[in-house]
Write a protein that holds these residues in place. Structure first.
Motif, PDB file in Angstrom:
ATOM      1  N   THR A 124       0.832  -1.205   0.000  1.00 40.19           N
ATOM      2  CA  THR A 124       0.000   0.000   0.000  1.00 40.19           C
ATOM      3  C   THR A 124       0.866   1.254   0.000  1.00 40.19           C
ATOM      4  N   ARG A 125       1.929   1.224   0.797  1.00 32.48           N
ATOM      5  CA  ARG A 125       2.849   2.367   0.826  1.00 32.48           C
ATOM      6  C   ARG A 125       3.486   2.587  -0.542  1.00 32.48           C
ATOM      7  N   LYS A 126       3.903   1.512  -1.187  1.00 35.94           N
ATOM      8  CA  LYS A 126       4.507   1.639  -2.515  1.00 35.94           C
ATOM      9  C   LYS A 126       3.495   2.163  -3.530  1.00 35.94           C
ATOM     10  N   ALA A 127       2.269   1.645  -3.468  1.00 34.58           N
ATOM     11  CA  ALA A 127       1.248   2.074  -4.429  1.00 34.58           C
ATOM     12  C   ALA A 127       0.975   3.567  -4.301  1.00 34.58           C
ATOM     13  N   TYR A 128       0.913   4.050  -3.065  1.00 33.52           N
ATOM     14  CA  TYR A 128       0.683   5.483  -2.880  1.00 33.52           C
ATOM     15  C   TYR A 128       1.912   6.281  -3.317  1.00 33.52           C
ATOM     16  N   GLY A 129       3.093   5.689  -3.121  1.00 29.85           N
ATOM     17  CA  GLY A 129       4.312   6.337  -3.595  1.00 29.85           C
ATOM     18  C   GLY A 129       4.343   6.451  -5.110  1.00 29.85           C
ATOM     19  N   TYR A 130       3.858   5.418  -5.814  1.00 25.99           N
ATOM     20  CA  TYR A 130       3.755   5.485  -7.277  1.00 25.99           C
ATOM     21  C   TYR A 130       2.798   6.604  -7.689  1.00 25.99           C
ATOM     22  N   TRP A 131       1.688   6.688  -6.973  1.00 30.35           N
ATOM     23  CA  TRP A 131       0.686   7.711  -7.268  1.00 30.35           C
ATOM     24  C   TRP A 131       1.270   9.113  -7.081  1.00 30.35           C
TER      25      TRP A 131
ATOM     26  N   GLN B 217      -0.150   2.097 -19.257  1.00 28.32           N
ATOM     27  CA  GLN B 217      -0.430   1.024 -20.201  1.00 28.32           C
ATOM     28  C   GLN B 217       0.784   0.575 -21.001  1.00 28.32           C
ATOM     29  N   ASP B 218       1.724   1.474 -21.253  1.00 28.83           N
ATOM     30  CA  ASP B 218       2.858   1.120 -22.103  1.00 28.83           C
ATOM     31  C   ASP B 218       3.959   0.353 -21.376  1.00 28.83           C
ATOM     32  N   ASN B 219       3.989   0.415 -20.053  1.00 27.82           N
ATOM     33  CA  ASN B 219       5.105  -0.245 -19.361  1.00 27.82           C
ATOM     34  C   ASN B 219       4.672  -1.108 -18.183  1.00 27.82           C
ATOM     35  N   THR B 220       3.389  -1.446 -18.103  1.00 29.72           N
ATOM     36  CA  THR B 220       2.924  -2.359 -17.055  1.00 29.72           C
ATOM     37  C   THR B 220       1.920  -3.341 -17.644  1.00 29.72           C
ATOM     38  N   ALA B 221       1.874  -4.532 -17.070  1.00 32.12           N
ATOM     39  CA  ALA B 221       0.914  -5.546 -17.495  1.00 32.12           C
ATOM     40  C   ALA B 221      -0.458  -5.234 -16.905  1.00 32.12           C
ATOM     41  N   PRO B 222      -1.528  -5.757 -17.509  1.00 28.84           N
ATOM     42  CA  PRO B 222      -2.874  -5.500 -16.988  1.00 28.84           C
ATOM     43  C   PRO B 222      -3.027  -5.862 -15.515  1.00 28.84           C
ATOM     44  N   LEU B 223      -2.444  -6.988 -15.113  1.00 28.15           N
ATOM     45  CA  LEU B 223      -2.573  -7.398 -13.718  1.00 28.15           C
ATOM     46  C   LEU B 223      -1.828  -6.447 -12.793  1.00 28.15           C
ATOM     47  N   THR B 224      -0.692  -5.927 -13.253  1.00 25.56           N
ATOM     48  CA  THR B 224       0.067  -4.967 -12.452  1.00 25.56           C
ATOM     49  C   THR B 224      -0.732  -3.687 -12.248  1.00 25.56           C
ATOM     50  N   ARG B 225      -1.376  -3.215 -13.308  1.00 28.69           N
ATOM     51  CA  ARG B 225      -2.198  -2.007 -13.180  1.00 28.69           C
ATOM     52  C   ARG B 225      -3.338  -2.226 -12.189  1.00 28.69           C
ATOM     53  N   PHE B 226      -3.928  -3.403 -12.253  1.00 28.86           N
ATOM     54  CA  PHE B 226      -5.000  -3.714 -11.302  1.00 28.86           C
ATOM     55  C   PHE B 226      -4.488  -3.660  -9.865  1.00 28.86           C
ATOM     56  N   VAL B 227      -3.317  -4.238  -9.620  1.00 32.74           N
ATOM     57  CA  VAL B 227      -2.765  -4.277  -8.264  1.00 32.74           C
ATOM     58  C   VAL B 227      -2.462  -2.870  -7.763  1.00 32.74           C
ATOM     59  N   TYR B 228      -1.886  -2.030  -8.618  1.00 35.23           N
ATOM     60  CA  TYR B 228      -1.589  -0.655  -8.207  1.00 35.23           C
ATOM     61  C   TYR B 228      -2.865   0.079  -7.797  1.00 35.23           C
ATOM     62  N   ILE B 229      -3.914  -0.080  -8.601  1.00 39.04           N
ATOM     63  CA  ILE B 229      -5.174   0.602  -8.305  1.00 39.04           C
ATOM     64  C   ILE B 229      -5.846  -0.007  -7.077  1.00 39.04           C
ATOM     65  N   LEU B 230      -5.771  -1.317  -6.937  1.00 36.01           N
ATOM     66  CA  LEU B 230      -6.342  -1.981  -5.765  1.00 36.01           C
ATOM     67  C   LEU B 230      -5.714  -1.451  -4.483  1.00 36.01           C
TER      68      LEU B 230
ATOM     69  N   TRP C  18      -9.830  -5.536 -13.075  1.00 39.51           N
ATOM     70  CA  TRP C  18      -9.699  -6.954 -12.739  1.00 39.51           C
ATOM     71  C   TRP C  18     -10.271  -7.827 -13.850  1.00 39.51           C
ATOM     72  N   ALA C  19     -11.407  -7.401 -14.406  1.00 39.50           N
ATOM     73  CA  ALA C  19     -12.035  -8.180 -15.474  1.00 39.50           C
ATOM     74  C   ALA C  19     -11.145  -8.253 -16.711  1.00 39.50           C
ATOM     75  N   ARG C  20     -10.306  -7.242 -16.896  1.00 43.85           N
ATOM     76  CA  ARG C  20      -9.440  -7.204 -18.076  1.00 43.85           C
ATOM     77  C   ARG C  20      -8.029  -7.696 -17.790  1.00 43.85           C
ATOM     78  N   ALA C  21      -7.757  -8.033 -16.554  1.00 48.36           N
ATOM     79  CA  ALA C  21      -6.400  -8.456 -16.177  1.00 48.36           C
ATOM     80  C   ALA C  21      -6.190  -9.906 -16.576  1.00 48.36           C
ATOM     81  N   ILE C  22      -5.980 -10.139 -17.851  1.00 41.88           N
ATOM     82  CA  ILE C  22      -5.795 -11.492 -18.373  1.00 41.88           C
ATOM     83  C   ILE C  22      -4.362 -11.928 -18.086  1.00 41.88           C
ATOM     84  N   PRO C  23      -4.166 -13.020 -17.351  1.00 39.21           N
ATOM     85  CA  PRO C  23      -2.805 -13.478 -17.066  1.00 39.21           C
ATOM     86  C   PRO C  23      -2.040 -13.746 -18.355  1.00 39.21           C
TER      87      PRO C  23
END
Length: 361
Positions: free
Chosen positions: A49-56, A90-103, A129-134
């Motif tokens: 959570t700390r890292k995600a807010y740091g990214y933000w 979108q250009d440098n993270t996978a769909p699942l990674t974007r989901f985790v950052y937002i979560l 999450w619905a679009r986070a295709i592994p």
């Protein structure tokens, strides 16, 4: 569009108001002041959570949105900015990674300003999450836990024939890895707990049975773990502790169970690498330690579906809903196997008919 690098602003560099909010959220408190809403988060959750807010904050900074005065730090989170933030990832993270950052960012927002309306943010999170295709088809990697367990036994049973001119401890490494895989297959704890096992603290022998014991604070979901290791492994553990592990230690002192060939403690990355190495050699595809948990739950759902609920205890899930997904996955795997058997039977029938001199009208 701004392509953002993966950089999180360190906590000490956050704006003062944001630091105060963070300390409030994770405050352990006491009987007089009370604790923060995130005080009971697992250490990994706090870190993520700390890292995600740091990214933000980093994204806000490079877009010149951090210096503007706000009444509350979370005033900076708006639907328009979250949309732009996701687009820039979108250009440098996978769909699942974007989901985790937002979560993780949503988690912080909900406890940092619980009286606010965050439904719009939840909907965005759900769509991600619905679009986070592994990127890999996990179902194709699932193996029966019995196969994984037998792989571990085979590695230990065959060490007498293992030699390497460049590594005189190769047999000890194979024995260690075999025991690790067998324990993981039978008691699939999380990688962090598996790696951190200490003799006498997490690995305890009672009569002829070894037990794995982890306090709630050491486990991701804060649930105490206390499970027996199959008795068939007791003699293997004894042999590892009395013969193979001392050779790996090479005179160094440690109470950690898993030792490298240089006498140090194995890291999570080392454990993951060794497990993937041996499973790829055995099955053609590498299986990660985390996938052992999927394999265990799916094996139970296939072979004992009436007792799928026991996965909540084996894997430490809080609810049956998490275990249910493995039951659904097992149904898919069984359907695929049934289809393969049907096609094989049909192929044999057609081949036999082709060989027969008589054809039915």
């Amino acid at each position: 569009m701004t392509v953002i690098p993966r950089h999180a602003v360190p906590l000490n560099d956050w704006p003062a108001a944001d630091q105060v909010m963070w300390q409030y959220v994770i405050a352990e408190g006491d009987i007089f002041e009370g604790q923060g809403p995130g005080a009971n988060w697992a250490p990994a959750t706090i870190d993520n959570t700390r890292k995600a807010y740091g990214y933000w904050l980093h994204w806000l900074g490079i877009n010149c949105l951090l210096s503007a005065p706000v009444h509350h730090p979370l005033d900076r989170i708006t639907p328009e900015r979250i949309r732009a933030y996701i687009e820039d990832m979108q250009d440098n993270t996978a769909p699942l990674t974007r989901f985790v950052y937002i979560l993780d960012l949503l988690r912080f927002a909900q406890v940092g300003a619980p009286d606010r309306e965050w439904d719009w943010f939840k909907r965005i999170k759900n769509r991600l999450w619905a679009r986070a295709i592994p990127s890999r088809d996990k179902a194709s990697l699932i193996r029966n836990s019995r196969e994984l367990f037998e792989l571990g036994l085979d590695l230990m049973n065959e060490v007498s024939g293992v030699t390497c001119r460049y590594n005189p401890l190769q047999a000890e490494i194979y024995y260690r890895d075999g025991l690790l895989i067998a324990i993981l297959a039978s008691r699939p704890v999380r990688l962090k707990n598996l790696t951190a096992i200490q003799i006498g603290r997490h690995l305890i022998r009672i009569d002829n049975i070894y037990w794995l014991v982890f306090e709630a604070g050491e486990v991701k979901n804060r649930r105490h773990i206390e499970v027996p290791i199959p008795e068939i492994l007791s003699s293997y553990i004894d042999d590892y502790l009395s013969h193979h592990r001392p050779r790996l230690l090479q005179g160094t002192l440690s109470n950690r169970l898993w030792t490298s060939r240089f006498g140090g403690n194995l890291s999570c990355n080392s454990v993951r690498r060794q497990v993937k190495l041996h499973t790829e050699e055995a099955f053609g595809k590498p299986i990660t330690p985390h996938l052992f948990r999927d394999c265990a739950a799916t094996s139970i759902a296939i072979h004992d579906p009436e007792h799928v609920w026991i996965t909540t205890n084996i894997l430490g899930h809080n609810t049956l809903a998490t275990s249910q997904k493995y039951y659904d996955q097992s149904r898919m795997l069984e359907a695929g196997r049934h289809y393969q058997f049907t096609i094989a039977d049909l192929h044999r029938t057609l081949r036999e008919e082709a060989r027969s001199p008589y054809k039915s009208a």
